[in-house]
Enzyme design. Structure first.
Site, PDB file in Angstrom:
ATOM      1  N   ASP A 138       0.866  -1.180   0.000  1.00  0.00           N
ATOM      2  CA  ASP A 138       0.000   0.000   0.000  1.00  0.00           C
ATOM      3  C   ASP A 138       0.900   1.227   0.000  1.00  0.00           C
ATOM      4  O   ASP A 138       2.122   1.123   0.081  1.00  0.00           O
ATOM      5  CB  ASP A 138      -0.889   0.006   1.241  1.00  0.00           C
ATOM      6  CG  ASP A 138      -0.061  -0.070   2.520  1.00  0.00           C
ATOM      7  OD1 ASP A 138       0.394   0.985   2.999  1.00  0.00           O
ATOM      8  OD2 ASP A 138       0.154  -1.196   3.039  1.00  0.00           O
ATOM      9  N   ASP A 190       0.925   3.528   2.398  1.00  0.00           N
ATOM     10  CA  ASP A 190       0.817   4.092   3.738  1.00  0.00           C
ATOM     11  C   ASP A 190      -0.334   5.104   3.722  1.00  0.00           C
ATOM     12  O   ASP A 190      -1.342   4.875   3.051  1.00  0.00           O
ATOM     13  CB  ASP A 190       2.149   4.695   4.180  1.00  0.00           C
ATOM     14  CG  ASP A 190       2.278   4.747   5.704  1.00  0.00           C
ATOM     15  OD1 ASP A 190       1.911   3.763   6.361  1.00  0.00           O
ATOM     16  OD2 ASP A 190       2.755   5.759   6.233  1.00  0.00           O
TER      17      ASP A 190
END
Length: 278
Positions: free
Chosen positions: A216, A218
């Protein structure tokens, strides 16, 4: 003829703790001066090479990052005869050019943990004598990293050959302000487990390398909200990349002579220990 018989420990993070990657599996429980490791050690072979698999969080993922017994894990792998450790870790990306699914062969870290034991030399009964002031540059074994990078290139994987990992205490994810700070520091990825694992592996004289997978962005990309489900979904979707990489890396490591590398690492540890004055 090498004086060290190569045996490779594999520490699996979320999604890479499947013992089916090993042939001739055998489970063995270990006790260490620091308590039990996260789970049983599963020994077997990958392409004819002796390996030992350990699930960092336990096979049912029941151990949160700060409660992982990192000292017991590394001690048990060394007691099992491992000369090397290759680890996988799920990470958040702190940089635009490291998209979800991309692999990063870590070469440094920023430690933001607070409550974890980072040395075997703690002065307690059963621990090694002295105080170890271990240099952490290089943090990861350069020779092992080189093998991993070469194999990743050969497989045509989307990866970065270097990267700094910011390691936070967890188990929560970062705030937006924290994420922006970590980016400003030059961090490439962020996770909750690389420290003290890498420190203890070096202190134990093991050739350690970690492959991070970005799952991802973050939360620094303000419209991106990090969720556990998204992290696990991305990791499971891309875990085959890590398995194919490790499957190629293992025999390549075994094909090399590691005497000079291991001797140098052991000498670094030996000369870093201050023994009590007599």
């Amino acid at each position: 003829m090498s004086k060290y018989a190569v045996k490779i420990g594999i520490i699996g993070g979320s999604g890479l703790d499947d013992p089916n990657i090993l042939e001739g599996r055998k489970e063995e429980a270990y006790e260490t001066p620091y308590g039990p490791p996260s789970d049983v050690l599963i020994s077997g072979k990958i392409r004819g090479v002796d390996c030992v698999l350990l699930a960092r969080h336990g096979r049912k993922h029941t151990i949160m990052p700060s409660n992982v017994n990192y000292r017991a894990n590394i001690w048990a792998l060394r007691a099992a005869g491992c000369t090397h450790v290759i680890a996988s870790t799920a990470t958040g990306s702190l940089q635009e050019d490291i998209p979800p699914g991309c692999l990063v062969v870590l070469d440094s870290f920023v430690d933001r943990t607070r409550v974890r034991s980072q040395t075997f030399y703690d002065g307690e009964e059963g621990s090694p004598a002295g105080v170890c002031h271990l240099p952490m540059e290089p943090a990861f074994c350069p020779d092992t990293r080189q093998v991993v990078v070469e194999c990743a290139r050969e497989l045509g994987l989307d990866f970065r050959p270097t990267g700094t990992c910011v390691v936070i205490e967890g188990p929560r994810f970062s705030s937006l302000a924290e994420s922006r700070v970590f980016r400003a520091w030059g961090g490439h990825v962020i996770n909750m487990t690389t420290v003290p694992e890498v420190v203890l592996a070096k202190e134990a004289g093991l050739c350690y390398c970690a492959v991070a997978m970005a799952t991802d962005y973050d939360c620094w990309k303000e419209r991106d909200v990090v969720t556990v489900n998204d992290v696990l979904t991305t990791f499971r979707k891309n875990v085959s990349k890590v398995i194919s990489l490790f499957t190629l890396v293992v025999p390549r490591i075994a094909a090399r002579n590691w005497d000079a590398t291991i001797d140098s690492l052991k000498e670094t540890v030996r000369t870093s220990v201050m023994l009590p004055h007599k």
